[in-house]
Design a protein around this motif. Structure first.
Motif, PDB file in Angstrom:
ATOM      1  N   PHE A  94       0.831  -1.193   0.000  1.00  0.00           N
ATOM      2  CA  PHE A  94       0.000   0.000   0.000  1.00  0.00           C
ATOM      3  C   PHE A  94       0.871   1.250   0.000  1.00  0.00           C
ATOM      4  CE2 PHE A  94      -2.268   3.448   2.064  1.00  0.00           C
ATOM      5  CZ  PHE A  94      -3.474   3.465   1.389  1.00  0.00           C
ATOM      6  N   ALA A  95       1.889   1.270   0.836  1.00  0.00           N
ATOM      7  CA  ALA A  95       2.786   2.426   0.901  1.00  0.00           C
ATOM      8  C   ALA A  95       3.488   2.661  -0.435  1.00  0.00           C
ATOM      9  CB  ALA A  95       3.814   2.235   2.012  1.00  0.00           C
ATOM     10  N   ALA A  96       3.844   1.576  -1.119  1.00  0.00           N
ATOM     11  CA  ALA A  96       4.503   1.704  -2.424  1.00  0.00           C
ATOM     12  C   ALA A  96       3.523   2.133  -3.509  1.00  0.00           C
ATOM     13  CB  ALA A  96       5.158   0.381  -2.806  1.00  0.00           C
ATOM     14  N   ASP A  97       2.299   1.599  -3.464  1.00  0.00           N
ATOM     15  CA  ASP A  97       1.289   1.906  -4.478  1.00  0.00           C
ATOM     16  C   ASP A  97       0.690   3.295  -4.310  1.00  0.00           C
ATOM     17  OD1 ASP A  97       1.601  -0.658  -5.466  1.00  0.00           O
ATOM     18  OD2 ASP A  97      -0.274  -1.427  -4.626  1.00  0.00           O
ATOM     19  N   GLU A  98       0.554   3.731  -3.075  1.00  0.00           N
ATOM     20  CA  GLU A  98      -0.141   4.989  -2.757  1.00  0.00           C
ATOM     21  C   GLU A  98       0.721   5.879  -1.858  1.00  0.00           C
ATOM     22  OE1 GLU A  98      -3.000   5.733  -4.061  1.00  0.00           O
ATOM     23  OE2 GLU A  98      -3.634   3.787  -4.827  1.00  0.00           O
ATOM     24  N   PRO A  99       1.900   6.294  -2.322  1.00  0.00           N
ATOM     25  CA  PRO A  99       2.805   7.039  -1.441  1.00  0.00           C
ATOM     26  C   PRO A  99       2.228   8.358  -0.931  1.00  0.00           C
ATOM     27  CG  PRO A  99       3.601   7.104  -3.708  1.00  0.00           C
ATOM     28  CD  PRO A  99       2.461   6.127  -3.663  1.00  0.00           C
ATOM     29  N   GLY A 100       1.484   9.073  -1.772  1.00  0.00           N
ATOM     30  CA  GLY A 100       0.885  10.330  -1.319  1.00  0.00           C
ATOM     31  C   GLY A 100      -0.154  10.107  -0.239  1.00  0.00           C
ATOM     32  N   MET A 101      -1.017   9.110  -0.441  1.00  0.00           N
ATOM     33  CA  MET A 101      -2.034   8.791   0.553  1.00  0.00           C
ATOM     34  C   MET A 101      -1.375   8.306   1.835  1.00  0.00           C
ATOM     35  SD  MET A 101      -5.227   8.746   1.388  1.00  0.00           S
ATOM     36  CE  MET A 101      -6.313   8.733  -0.028  1.00  0.00           C
ATOM     37  N   PHE A 102      -0.367   7.456   1.699  1.00  0.00           N
ATOM     38  CA  PHE A 102       0.338   6.934   2.870  1.00  0.00           C
ATOM     39  C   PHE A 102       0.916   8.086   3.684  1.00  0.00           C
ATOM     40  CE2 PHE A 102       3.977   4.916   5.007  1.00  0.00           C
ATOM     41  CZ  PHE A 102       3.333   3.848   5.621  1.00  0.00           C
ATOM     42  N   GLU A 103       1.523   9.037   3.016  1.00  0.00           N
ATOM     43  CA  GLU A 103       2.091  10.203   3.698  1.00  0.00           C
ATOM     44  C   GLU A 103       1.000  10.993   4.412  1.00  0.00           C
ATOM     45  OE1 GLU A 103       4.040  14.423   2.371  1.00  0.00           O
ATOM     46  OE2 GLU A 103       4.664  12.647   1.245  1.00  0.00           O
ATOM     47  N   LEU A 104      -0.119  11.226   3.724  1.00  0.00           N
ATOM     48  CA  LEU A 104      -1.217  11.989   4.317  1.00  0.00           C
ATOM     49  C   LEU A 104      -1.795  11.284   5.534  1.00  0.00           C
ATOM     50  CD1 LEU A 104      -3.094  14.492   3.999  1.00  0.00           C
ATOM     51  CD2 LEU A 104      -4.628  12.990   2.695  1.00  0.00           C
ATOM     52  N   MET A 105      -1.964   9.978   5.446  1.00  0.00           N
ATOM     53  CA  MET A 105      -2.583   9.216   6.532  1.00  0.00           C
ATOM     54  C   MET A 105      -1.840   9.359   7.854  1.00  0.00           C
ATOM     55  SD  MET A 105      -3.435   5.806   4.286  1.00  0.00           S
ATOM     56  CE  MET A 105      -3.495   4.675   5.668  1.00  0.00           C
ATOM     57  N   PHE A 106      -0.549   9.591   7.799  1.00  0.00           N
ATOM     58  CA  PHE A 106       0.249   9.613   9.026  1.00  0.00           C
ATOM     59  C   PHE A 106       0.791  10.998   9.359  1.00  0.00           C
ATOM     60  CE2 PHE A 106       0.146   5.210   7.680  1.00  0.00           C
ATOM     61  CZ  PHE A 106      -0.310   4.630   8.846  1.00  0.00           C
ATOM     62  N   ARG A 107       0.182  12.025   8.787  1.00  0.00           N
ATOM     63  CA  ARG A 107       0.590  13.394   9.124  1.00  0.00           C
ATOM     64  C   ARG A 107       0.196  13.709  10.556  1.00  0.00           C
ATOM     65  NH1 ARG A 107      -0.850  17.769   4.592  1.00  0.00           N
ATOM     66  NH2 ARG A 107      -1.242  18.909   6.520  1.00  0.00           N
ATOM     67  N   GLN A 108       1.150  14.143  11.326  1.00  0.00           N
ATOM     68  CA  GLN A 108       0.917  14.442  12.734  1.00  0.00           C
ATOM     69  C   GLN A 108      -0.066  15.597  12.925  1.00  0.00           C
ATOM     70  OE1 GLN A 108       1.880  12.489  15.101  1.00  0.00           O
ATOM     71  NE2 GLN A 108       1.026  13.721  16.735  1.00  0.00           N
ATOM     72  N   ASP A 109      -0.019  16.599  12.039  1.00  0.00           N
ATOM     73  CA  ASP A 109      -0.931  17.729  12.211  1.00  0.00           C
ATOM     74  C   ASP A 109      -2.392  17.317  12.065  1.00  0.00           C
ATOM     75  OD1 ASP A 109      -0.551  17.333   9.435  1.00  0.00           O
ATOM     76  OD2 ASP A 109      -0.865  19.454   8.982  1.00  0.00           O
ATOM     77  N   LEU A 110      -2.658  16.275  11.287  1.00  0.00           N
ATOM     78  CA  LEU A 110      -4.036  15.801  11.173  1.00  0.00           C
ATOM     79  C   LEU A 110      -4.491  15.145  12.469  1.00  0.00           C
ATOM     80  CD1 LEU A 110      -4.223  14.327   7.557  1.00  0.00           C
ATOM     81  CD2 LEU A 110      -4.778  16.627   8.359  1.00  0.00           C
ATOM     82  N   LEU A 111      -3.606  14.398  13.096  1.00  0.00           N
ATOM     83  CA  LEU A 111      -3.956  13.778  14.380  1.00  0.00           C
ATOM     84  C   LEU A 111      -4.098  14.830  15.472  1.00  0.00           C
ATOM     85  CD1 LEU A 111      -1.748  10.575  14.363  1.00  0.00           C
ATOM     86  CD2 LEU A 111      -4.217  10.725  14.109  1.00  0.00           C
ATOM     87  N   GLU A 112      -3.222  15.830  15.442  1.00  0.00           N
ATOM     88  CA  GLU A 112      -3.255  16.874  16.459  1.00  0.00           C
ATOM     89  C   GLU A 112      -4.422  17.841  16.278  1.00  0.00           C
ATOM     90  OE1 GLU A 112       0.635  18.591  16.207  1.00  0.00           O
ATOM     91  OE2 GLU A 112       1.547  16.974  17.362  1.00  0.00           O
TER      92      GLU A 112
END
Length: 192
Positions: A94-112
Motif C-alpha cells: 500500500f505504501a509503495a502503491d499509494e505514497p501520497g495517501m500513505f504520507e497523508l494518513m500519518f501526518r501528525q498535524d491531522l492527528l493533532e
C-alpha cells in the motif's frame, strides 16, 4: 438548508484523486473545489477547516488499507504468524502503491487537529495486528500491544525509508520484502 452529502463525498473523492495524481502539495481547498466544479467557499459548508477535509481524505486511505488487508487475509491460512506477514506485506505494498495517501494518513498535524474520526479510522488495523501478534506469541513475556507497536514502528520505518529511496540506496536491494520479513522475524522469531 441541509448540506448535500453527495457534494461532501465528491469533495473527498476529488481530493483523493488529486492526491494520487499530483501529490500532497496539490491539496488546497481552492483546487479541490475547482476540480469538483464548485465555488472555492463550498468546502467550508462541509469541513470547518482544511485539516478536516484532509482528514476525511486520509480516512479513505485507512479504509482502502483495511479493505486490502481483509481481502488478503481471506485468502490466507489460519497460522497467526503467516497472517502477520500478510498484513505487513499489504502495508508495505500500500505504501509503495499509494505514497501520497500513505504520507497523508500519518501526518501528525491531522492527528493533532482533534479529528477523532481520523484517530478512530486507523485503530482497527492496529487492533487486528495486536490480536494476530497475541495469537502468534501466546506465551510472550511482554503484552501483545507492546510487540505489535514495536513491529508496526519497525515496519513503518522500513516502508517510509523505502519510499524516500534511502533503503534501496543504502542496501542495494530492489525489493523491500526481505526488510519487511526481517522486521517480522525480529519481533516474532523465525518462521517454523
Amino acid at each position: 438548508m441541509e448540506p448535500d452529502q453527495g457534494l461532501r463525498e465528491r469533495l473527498v473523492l476529488v481530493g483523493a484523486e488529486l492526491l494520487r495524481t499530483e501529490g500532497p502539495s496539490a491539496l488546497s481547498l481552492r483546487e479541490i473545489a475547482r476540480r469538483a466544479g464548485v465555488s472555492h467557499g463550498a468546502p467550508r459548508r462541509y469541513f470547518l477547516t482544511h485539516l478536516d477535509l484532509l482528514a476525511a481524505i486520509a480516512g479513505l486511505g485507512f479504509a482502502d488499507l483495511g479493505d486490502r488487508i481483509t481481502t488478503a487475509l481471506d485468502a490466507t491460512p489460519a497460522d497467526p504468524r503467516d497472517r502477520v506477514a500478510v498484513v505487513a506485506r499489504v502495508y508495505a505494498r500500500f505504501a509503495a502503491d499509494e505514497p501520497g495517501m500513505f504520507e497523508l494518513m500519518f501526518r501528525q498535524d491531522l492527528l493533532e487537529s482533534g479529528n477523532l474520526g481520523l484517530r478512530d479510522t486507523g485503530l482497527p488495523v492496529f487492533r487486528l495486528l495486536v490480536d494476530l501478534v497475541s495469537a502468534a506469541r501466546p506465551d510472550a513475556d511482554q503484552p501483545a500491544v507492546v510487540t505489535a507497536g514495536a513491529l508496526w514502528a519497525g515496519l513503518h520505518g522500513v516502508v517510509q525509508l523505502w519510499n524516500w529511496g534511502r533503503l534501496p540506496f543504502a542496501t542495494g536491494l530492489t525489493d523491500s520484502g526481505p526488510l519487511v520479513d526481517a522486521v517480522i522475524t525480529a519481533h516474532l522469531g523465525a518462521a517454523r
